[in-house]
Each structure stands twice: as structure tokens, then as C-alpha cells.
Design an enzyme around this catalytic site. Structure first.
Site, PDB file in Angstrom:
ATOM      1  CG  ASP A   1      -0.460   0.459   2.490  1.00  0.00           C
ATOM      2  OD1 ASP A   1       0.782   0.553   2.622  1.00  0.00           O
ATOM      3  OD2 ASP A   1      -1.256   0.740   3.408  1.00  0.00           O
TER       4      ASP A   1
ATOM      5  CG  ASP B   1      -3.020  -3.166   7.901  1.00  0.00           C
ATOM      6  OD1 ASP B   1      -2.454  -2.252   8.528  1.00  0.00           O
ATOM      7  OD2 ASP B   1      -3.861  -2.942   7.012  1.00  0.00           O
TER       8      ASP B   1
END
Ligand SMILES: [Zn+2]
Length: 417
Positions: free
Chosen positions: A95, A261
Site C-alpha cells: 500500500d 492489518d
């Protein structure tokens, strides 16, 4: 089953570190010999790793976690080889690390930069470029408390994130890229998050990452998920980006959350004031015995002549020996608690931690844990002292967190404060 991705930020331990002598092997080669959590345990304590472009590249203001050589190695070797994932079943996600540039007007990367980064690294999942909106409104009459300028900035950030997601998916399709694309939903209220999800689904996304979760309370996350669920297609899977409190997530599966996460299990081991050592039913305080040499307050007091250095050293050693004796031979904890308090008054003294410490030392949770860290370290895992102990305690917390999502919980987690 809910997948737990661990965001990498170069967290390794030195397997040659001797906890009794506190020495390392002289032959240690840091980048070869130090171990990631997935190397230390037989079975990795997470489902996969998340690597952020901002962590790898660094940002203009803060130093990056990677040296130039490490960054080049990652891009040349790819994520699996760089992190020595080997044949382990671990997935990889990339990301942008949008919190690193939340104060900028626009993200510092374009879609091409990010796709190139994902392809170089060879990730299994790639998250579209996004811009975090800070200023969540719990109140459902959402526009009441926001001034017009703020609201227009929130809208701009949301629209920009959606445009970038559209471009990301278009390029993904045109170039027949093989990683699974995630579109990011950003918002400032439950309703605006749901709007983003609806639009991302319309673009064609089946995987949606919900961003900006870090500062949100569990109830706010829940409110967003309920609202998102009203518009969510049955086969849309959600990933929660950067959640802070993992213990409440199990109930979120019914809203289509299939992964998340979090760095908090690792960070709480040495950053939280109380909750440092996780078990399935309780979060214990670690016992603070800092090195005389490494402690700022103690150093200042020694230099000012307020504290005698020899006395401080003697107390530090007495605490460490007392803790090891308790672990090996058992015995009463009250005298040891007095010693710890005496040392605490020198190095910290802000508040009396005796009750927290008593619970840790009487329950001795490390003796009940089957993870490799606890089996190898014994009581050292609950001693708050130096990166080798503190990070391993964080690895133990990752293990406990991971196993909470891969077994049915027997009891709810009770937090002590
Ligand atoms: Zn353990």
C-alpha cells in the site's frame, strides 16, 4: 478465519543475544543473521505482511526505515526473497502508507509510481493510491459540526481517492496485471464511507480496503461497517487498514471483513503504559527494569549528583536476579515487588506499578504460553528492558493475536484499566 497482515517496519531480533550476559555473538552479521517474526516461529504469527511505499521510500520530513541499499535490494529481489518468506504460506500486500503524507495537500505518488512499486516487489495484493481524511464525525447528523472549508477538503480527499482508484483499476485491467487490486474507501462519517464503497463496487472492485481507521474507536468502526453493509454486495471483501484494537474484530466478519492489518500487538509491548504482554484473556504489564546506562531520567539524576550510580546499578542487578530466581525457584513476590518499586522511584516514579507487577508475577503467564519466545526466554519476555526483550514480547503478542483469529475464543478479553 480472518487474515491478519503485519505491517513491516524492519522489526528483527538477534538470535545470538544472550539474555543472562546481555552479549551478542561477535560474528553476528545483522542483515543475514537477524530474524523476522516469521523466521523465529515455526509457524508464522501472521497471515501475511504489508509493505508501505512510504516506509520503503521515506518521506520528505521523516527519515525512511530503509537505507538506499535496502530499498534497492527490495525492488531488485522482490518481496518474497527480501523478507526470506521461503515456502511459508504467507501473502504479501503493498500500500502507499497514506498516514505518512496525511498533512500534504495531495499524495506524493501517482498511479504509475505505485503500480511500478507493486510490480517490482511482486505483491499478491495491491492497494490503490489514497488520501486519509482526518476528522471522523461519530454523530450521524454528520454535517452539523464541520465548517464548510473542512467539509470541502474532506470531499476533495474522498473524490481524489476515488479518482485514483478508478485510474488504478483501469491500468490494472489494460495491462492485465496479476496482483489482486484493492480500492480504498475513505470517509469522515459512516455514511460517507458507505458512499465510497458503493462507488468502488460500481467501478468493479470486489476487494475494498477501508482506510483512515487508525484513530477510530471500535464503536465508530462498527458504525461504519454497519452502514457499509447496507450497500455491500455479497461477494465484496473488506480489509481494515491499520486498526488499533484487534481484540474486537472477530465480530466484524459478518460485515464482510476478511482481513485487517495492525502494528498494535507489536508496539504495545513497549509503548503502552499497561498492556504489554497479551494472553487470550488479559493484557499484563511488563516489569520495567531499564539499563542504568540507557535511561534518560536516571542519567540526568546521576549527573546532577542526586542519585548514586553504584546504588542504582546494585538495585538494577538485584531486580534482574530476583526476577530470574522467582522464575526458576519460585517463592514469595512481596520482597521483589519492594525492590522493583525502589528502583522504579529512581528511573521513573510517576506512579506505583506494584499492583500491576504483582498480578504479572503471581500469574506467571509466560509459563502457560506455548510460543517459542516464551519457551526460550522464560521470565525475560515480561521484562521491559532493551529492544531484544521488548521486540520479542511484541512477537509473542503477534502470535497471540494471530491465534485469536484462527481459533474460537473461549472468553472475552478483559482489559485491566
Ligand atoms: Zn508466548
Amino acid at each position: 478465519m480472518m487474515k491478519f497482515f503485519f505491517p513491516d517496519s524492519h522489526d528483527l531480533v538477534d538470535p545470538s543475544f544472550d539474555f543472562t550476559t546481555e552479549r551478542r555473538s561477535q560474528n553476528r552479521v545483522r542483515h543475514q543473521d537477524d530474524q523476522y517474526a516469521h523466521e523465529l516461529f515455526n509457524e508464522p504469527p501472521y497471515s501475511g505482511i504489508l509493505v508501505s511505499k512510504a516506509v520503503v521510500d521515506g518521506t520528505e520530513k521523516g527519515a525512511g526505515k530503509y537505507t538506499t541499499a535496502q530499498r534497492q535490494r527490495l525492488l531488485r529481489l522482490g518481496v518474497r526473497e527480501f523478507f526470506r518468506l521461503g515456502p511459508r504460506f504467507l501473502e504479501t500486500m503493498g500500500d502507499c502508507g497514506a498516514f505518512a503524507y496525511v498533512r500534504e495537500k495531495t499524495p506524493p505518488y501517482n498511479v504509475d509510481d505505485v503500480i511500478t512499486f507493486y510490480l517490482d516487489c511482486g505483491f499478491d495484493f495491491g492497494v490503490s493510491v489514497d488520501h486519509v481524511i482526518l476528522g471522523f464525525q461519530s454523530d450521524e447528523s454528520e454535517h452539523s459540526g464541520i465548517d464548510a472549508d473542512m467539509l470541502s477538503e474532506y470531499r476533495e480527499r474522498q473524490e481524489l481517492t476515488l479518482e485514483l482508484a478508478k485510474d488504478f483499476l483501469k491500468q490494472h485491467k489494460q495491462n492485465k496485471l496479476t496482483f489482486t487490486p484493492f480500492g480504498v474507501a475513505q470517509g469522515w462519517s459512516a455514511k460517507s464511507y458507505a458512499d465510497s464503497v458503493r462507488k468502488l463496487q460500481k467501478m468493479g472492485y470486489k476487494h475494498i480496503a477501508v482506510g483512515g481507521m487508525v484513530p477510530l474507536k471500535t464503536n465508530d468502526i462498527l458504525a461504519c461497517l454497519q452502514r457499509i453493509n447496507d450497500v455491500r454486495k455479497r461477494d465484496t471483501q473488506l480489509h481494515l487498514l491499520g486498526v488499533n484494537r484487534c481484540e474486537h474484530l472477530l465480530g466484524f466478519q459478518k460485515f464482510g471483513v476478511t482481513s485487517f492489518d495492525s502494528t498494535s500487538p507489536l508496539l504495545r509491548a513497549f509503548k503502552d503504559d499497561h498492556h504489554n504482554y497479551y494472553t487470550r484473556s488479559y493484557q499484563y504489564s511488563a516489569i520495567r527494569v531499564p539499563q542504568v546506562e540507557g535511561n534518560d531520567r536516571l542519567g540526568a539524576q546521576i549527573r546532577a549528583g542526586v542519585v548514586n550510580q553504584e546504588k542504582a546499578r546494585a538495585l538494577e542487578q538485584a531486580c534482574l536476579k530476583g526476577l530470574q530466581r522467582l522464575d526458576q525457584q519460585g517463592g514469595r513476590v512481596e520482597r521483589l515487588l519492594e525492590l522493583l518499586r525502589e528502583y522504579d522511584l529512581l528511573h521513573d516514579g510517576r506512579r506505583d506499578r506494584t499492583d500491576d507487577y504483582r498480578k504479572t508475577l503471581i500469574d506467571q503467564p509466560w509459563k502457560k504460553c506455548r510460543c517459542k519466545v516464551c519457551r526460550d526466554l522464560g521470565i525475560h519476555v515480561v521484562i521491559f528492558r532493551g529492544a531484544e526483550r521488548n521486540r520479542r514480547r511484541g512477537f509473542h503478542n503477534l502470535y497471540v493475536t494471530y491465534h485469536q483469529f484462527h481459533r474460537k475464543p473461549t472468553k472475552p478479553v478483559i482489559r485491566p484499566h
